[in-house]
Design a protein around this motif. Structure first.
Motif, PDB file in Angstrom:
ATOM      1  N   UNK A 452       1.327  -8.143 -17.478  1.00 10.54           N
ATOM      2  CA  UNK A 452       1.537  -7.172 -16.410  1.00 10.54           C
ATOM      3  C   UNK A 452       2.954  -7.314 -15.881  1.00 10.54           C
ATOM      4  N   UNK A 453       3.659  -6.189 -15.814  1.00  7.18           N
ATOM      5  CA  UNK A 453       5.000  -6.154 -15.248  1.00  7.18           C
ATOM      6  C   UNK A 453       4.868  -5.563 -13.846  1.00  7.18           C
ATOM      7  N   UNK A 454       5.084  -6.395 -12.829  1.00 13.41           N
ATOM      8  CA  UNK A 454       4.877  -5.997 -11.437  1.00 13.41           C
ATOM      9  C   UNK A 454       6.185  -6.182 -10.675  1.00 13.41           C
ATOM     10  N   UNK A 455       6.593  -5.162  -9.932  1.00 11.99           N
ATOM     11  CA  UNK A 455       7.785  -5.256  -9.100  1.00 11.99           C
ATOM     12  C   UNK A 455       7.449  -4.811  -7.686  1.00 11.99           C
ATOM     13  N   UNK A 456       8.184  -5.348  -6.731  1.00 10.52           N
ATOM     14  CA  UNK A 456       8.005  -5.022  -5.318  1.00 10.52           C
ATOM     15  C   UNK A 456       9.367  -4.805  -4.689  1.00 10.52           C
ATOM     16  N   UNK A 457       9.478  -3.786  -3.812  1.00 15.81           N
ATOM     17  CA  UNK A 457      10.757  -3.511  -3.157  1.00 15.81           C
ATOM     18  C   UNK A 457      11.113  -4.578  -2.140  1.00 15.81           C
ATOM     19  N   UNK A 458      10.089  -5.270  -1.618  1.00 17.28           N
ATOM     20  CA  UNK A 458      10.298  -6.359  -0.665  1.00 17.28           C
ATOM     21  C   UNK A 458       9.199  -7.394  -0.875  1.00 17.28           C
ATOM     22  N   UNK A 459       9.435  -8.620  -0.410  1.00 20.28           N
ATOM     23  CA  UNK A 459       8.429  -9.653  -0.502  1.00 20.28           C
ATOM     24  C   UNK A 459       8.384 -10.313  -1.867  1.00 20.28           C
ATOM     25  N   UNK A 460       7.332 -11.115  -2.082  1.00 22.18           N
ATOM     26  CA  UNK A 460       7.174 -11.868  -3.319  1.00 22.18           C
ATOM     27  C   UNK A 460       5.903 -11.447  -4.045  1.00 22.18           C
ATOM     28  N   UNK A 461       5.982 -11.351  -5.353  1.00 17.90           N
ATOM     29  CA  UNK A 461       4.820 -11.101  -6.205  1.00 17.90           C
ATOM     30  C   UNK A 461       4.365 -12.442  -6.771  1.00 17.90           C
ATOM     31  N   UNK A 462       3.091 -12.775  -6.558  1.00 18.14           N
ATOM     32  CA  UNK A 462       2.562 -14.082  -6.941  1.00 18.14           C
ATOM     33  C   UNK A 462       1.320 -13.934  -7.804  1.00 18.14           C
ATOM     34  N   UNK A 475      -8.559  -3.296 -19.425  1.00 11.08           N
ATOM     35  CA  UNK A 475      -8.010  -4.534 -18.885  1.00 11.08           C
ATOM     36  C   UNK A 475      -8.134  -4.531 -17.370  1.00 11.08           C
ATOM     37  N   UNK A 476      -8.079  -5.743 -16.806  1.00  9.28           N
ATOM     38  CA  UNK A 476      -7.956  -5.911 -15.367  1.00  9.28           C
ATOM     39  C   UNK A 476      -6.725  -6.756 -15.084  1.00  9.28           C
ATOM     40  N   UNK A 477      -5.827  -6.221 -14.258  1.00 10.60           N
ATOM     41  CA  UNK A 477      -4.633  -6.942 -13.838  1.00 10.60           C
ATOM     42  C   UNK A 477      -4.754  -7.274 -12.357  1.00 10.60           C
ATOM     43  N   UNK A 478      -4.343  -8.474 -11.977  1.00  7.04           N
ATOM     44  CA  UNK A 478      -4.359  -8.871 -10.578  1.00  7.04           C
ATOM     45  C   UNK A 478      -3.026  -9.509 -10.214  1.00  7.04           C
ATOM     46  N   UNK A 479      -2.666  -9.390  -8.961  1.00 10.72           N
ATOM     47  CA  UNK A 479      -1.494 -10.083  -8.434  1.00 10.72           C
ATOM     48  C   UNK A 479      -1.615 -10.139  -6.927  1.00 10.72           C
ATOM     49  N   UNK A 480      -0.795 -10.976  -6.325  1.00 10.54           N
ATOM     50  CA  UNK A 480      -0.733 -11.066  -4.878  1.00 10.54           C
ATOM     51  C   UNK A 480       0.652 -10.670  -4.395  1.00 10.54           C
ATOM     52  N   UNK A 481       0.679 -10.013  -3.233  1.00 13.82           N
ATOM     53  CA  UNK A 481       1.928  -9.660  -2.582  1.00 13.82           C
ATOM     54  C   UNK A 481       2.039 -10.448  -1.288  1.00 13.82           C
ATOM     55  N   UNK A 482       3.106 -11.218  -1.161  1.00 12.79           N
ATOM     56  CA  UNK A 482       3.402 -11.910   0.081  1.00 12.79           C
ATOM     57  C   UNK A 482       4.514 -11.123   0.778  1.00 12.79           C
ATOM     58  N   UNK A 483       4.160 -10.321   1.792  1.00 15.35           N
ATOM     59  CA  UNK A 483       5.161  -9.447   2.416  1.00 15.35           C
ATOM     60  C   UNK A 483       6.257 -10.244   3.108  1.00 15.35           C
ATOM     61  N   UNK A 484       7.412  -9.612   3.227  1.00 18.08           N
ATOM     62  CA  UNK A 484       8.544 -10.183   3.939  1.00 18.08           C
ATOM     63  C   UNK A 484       8.775  -9.337   5.184  1.00 18.08           C
ATOM     64  N   UNK A 485       8.102  -9.709   6.276  1.00 17.17           N
ATOM     65  CA  UNK A 485       8.191  -8.923   7.493  1.00 17.17           C
ATOM     66  C   UNK A 485       7.161  -7.810   7.508  1.00 17.17           C
ATOM     67  N   UNK A 486       7.375  -6.837   8.402  1.00 20.02           N
ATOM     68  CA  UNK A 486       6.381  -5.783   8.580  1.00 20.02           C
ATOM     69  C   UNK A 486       6.758  -4.453   7.984  1.00 20.02           C
ATOM     70  N   UNK A 487       7.755  -4.426   7.095  1.00 22.27           N
ATOM     71  CA  UNK A 487       8.203  -3.161   6.507  1.00 22.27           C
ATOM     72  C   UNK A 487       7.287  -2.747   5.356  1.00 22.27           C
ATOM     73  N   UNK A 488       7.147  -1.435   5.106  1.00 18.57           N
ATOM     74  CA  UNK A 488       6.384  -0.978   3.937  1.00 18.57           C
ATOM     75  C   UNK A 488       6.992  -1.496   2.642  1.00 18.57           C
ATOM     76  N   UNK A 489       6.152  -1.654   1.624  1.00 15.39           N
ATOM     77  CA  UNK A 489       6.574  -2.195   0.331  1.00 15.39           C
ATOM     78  C   UNK A 489       6.183  -1.216  -0.762  1.00 15.39           C
ATOM     79  N   UNK A 490       7.123  -0.833  -1.600  1.00 15.75           N
ATOM     80  CA  UNK A 490       6.845  -0.023  -2.782  1.00 15.75           C
ATOM     81  C   UNK A 490       6.527  -0.948  -3.949  1.00 15.75           C
TER      82      UNK A 490
END
Length: 512
Positions: A452-462, A475-490
């Motif tokens: 899975x190729x996962x990108x985020x405009x902000x924060x960390x993909x884990x 297939x089933x893909x999973x990931x976690x997003x750890x936001x960086x502050x309270x801004x929306x994330x693409x």
């Protein structure tokens, strides 16, 4: 701000439903064109009318209906039913029949409806004899009116011996159609102007006059012309309706500007999303999901397929997707499993998807998605449309063409796996959100590991993982997003094997 109301969705089905669909084996007198003089008519007639109209100042139309009909309640309006035995062309053995919506309630300004035959157009005369008026209609039958609220066409869509409703035009420039097995859901519009702009209110163009061409015996297609008018724009539309398992509408439009338009929305689609598997909100409802559409699909010129699951946001969301010469965009009801909705009345699993297929080169522009908050399922809160980079100005008309596909199945075979579900939950990492994406079985099976190729405009993909989904073959893909502050994330994600892309691109706006 409102993108559109679902009264028309209910009324298209409810106002006339109790009279039943017309049977081809029970001839009766059709509604006759009135005493107005016949006029010559060609494909250029509406274009010339629109051009001339744009050269004059805009005049707000006024209703000539009695006050009692302008203030009808919803239930009273539903109690006016078109008489099935008065359907236009009922006696003629044609593949289509026409019925006309009564003016009043939310539709106080009558629309002139004409029938075209042999190169001549003649207005259809309103008559109370076309309707039955129930006990809730306290004013009683309406003596006369300058037209109708709109029209609907019926056709043997699902059974040869039964005429089903296949398309309706009702309210502003709204219209909707059905493929086989569908019930009404999302709508299309002739045009969207300044939708969701913070600088000015939205403008709702309206179809002021309709021309209905007499169908050809044995030919399963029919043509409707429409004259559009608004303070900023006029337009001439030609709709060719081709019913089927997936009903197609070929649309040709010529637009004239009275003044410069800040945001011109071409081929707008309007729908409803209250809650679903990715965004249940705080709704205390026995149903797992409630929506007419569950995602936006965009097919770019370079071949990328993009999937954006819909949301019911706390505040207005406006998302833009750059696409030079798009191949298609759509609002889809991709989930067609009854168990996802459990609604025996609304039957959301039978709501159609609608694809916009541009004809010719549309040039550079943007597909825009607007999501409004809604507390119930009675109001449309989703709209998607194309905004061209080139402005529409009074000195240069815009000619544009596209096809609308209505139904459950895509007009094109999938080139890769598609997203079938998006789920969001708490992550294992403190403060993180977990995303679970299901992809369908691949049309191009192969060997080797899938990533899975996962990108985020902000924060960390884990903690990104991919594993086969034995229940679906996908297939089933999973990931976690750890936001960086309270801004929306693409967020964006897709699956690949080595250098081969296996799936469409999942796109998501995460708002903390």
């Amino acid at each position: 701000m409102s993108l559109g109301h679902k009264w028309s969705a209910w009324l298209c089905a409810a106002v006339v439903a109790t009279s039943g669909a017309a049977s081809a084996r029970q001839p009766s007198a059709p509604a006759k064109a009135g005493a107005r003089m016949q006029q010559p008519f060609t494909a250029a007639t509406v274009v010339e009318r629109a051009k001339a109209l744009a050269a004059r100042p805009y005049q707000e139309p006024r209703s000539t209906l009695p006050e009692a009909y302008r203030t009808l309640s919803y239930d009273a309006y539903r109690d006016i039913r078109y008489r099935n035995d008065r359907a236009l062309w009922r006696e003629d053995g044609l593949p289509f029949q026409a019925q006309f919506f009564h003016p009043g309630f939310l539709f106080p300004v009558p629309v002139v409806v004409n029938v075209v035959e042999g190169g001549r157009a003649q207005a259809v005369r309103f008559s109370p004899d076309l309707y039955t008026y129930g006990s809730l209609v306290k004013p009683g039958p309406l003596a006369q009116a300058d037209g109708f609220a709109g029209l609907r066409l019926t056709h043997p869509l699902n059974r040869k011996e039964h005429f089903d409703e296949v398309v309706s035009f009702l309210g502003a420039s709204y219209f909707r159609a059905l493929g086989q097995g569908n019930v009404y859901g999302l709508s299309a519009r002739g045009l969207a102007i300044d939708t969701a702009l913070p600088t000015r209110p939205e403008e709702f163009p309206a179809f002021r006059e309709l021309w209905l061409e007499r169908p050809v015996p044995g030919v399963d297609r029919v043509v409707v012309h429409a004259l559009l008018d608004s303070p900023s724009v006029t337009g001439a539309y030609r709709f060719t309706l081709i019913p089927g398992a997936r009903t197609v509408m070929e649309v040709e439009a010529t637009l004239f500007a009275r003044k410069a338009v800040e945001q011109l929305g071409i081929a707008p689609l309007t729908s409803m999303y209250q809650f679903g598997e990715n965004d249940r909100g705080t709704f205390d409802d026995f149903r797992p999901e409630v929506h007419d559409s569950d995602g936006l699909f965009v097919w770019t010129q370079d071949g990328e397929h993009l999937w954006r699951p819909l949301q019911n946001p706390a505040h207005v969301n406006v998302s833009s997707f750059r696409a030079k010469g798009p191949r298609a965009f759509a609002l889809l009801q991709r989930d067609t499993d009854f168990r996802s909705y459990e609604d025996l009345e609304a039957r959301y699993e039978r709501r159609p998807s609608a694809w916009v297929e541009p004809v010719g080169d549309w040039g550079s522009g943007t597909v825009k998605l607007v999501e409004l908050p809604t507390a119930n399922e009675a109001a449309d809160n989703i709209v998607a449309f194309w905004v061209p980079d080139a402005p529409l100005t009074p000195d240069a008309p815009l000619r544009i063409a596209y096809r609308l596909h209505w139904g459950a199945e895509s007009p094109w075979a999938a080139s890769g796996s598609v997203v079938t579900a998006t789920r969001v939950a708490a992550g294992e990492t403190a403060g993180a959100r977990r995303f679970v994406l299901d992809f369908s079985r691949s049309p191009r099976p192969g060997d080797g590991p899938v990533e899975a190729v996962v990108t985020a405009s902000k924060g960390q993909v884990l903690h990104t993982t991919v594993r086969p989904n034995e229940s679906s073959g996908g297939w089933r893909a999973t990931f976690e997003l750890l936001p960086d502050g309270g801004a929306p994330v693409e967020l964006r994600a897709y699956l690949r094997r080595d250098s081969e892309t296996l799936t469409e691109t999942w796109s998501y706006l995460w708002i903390p």
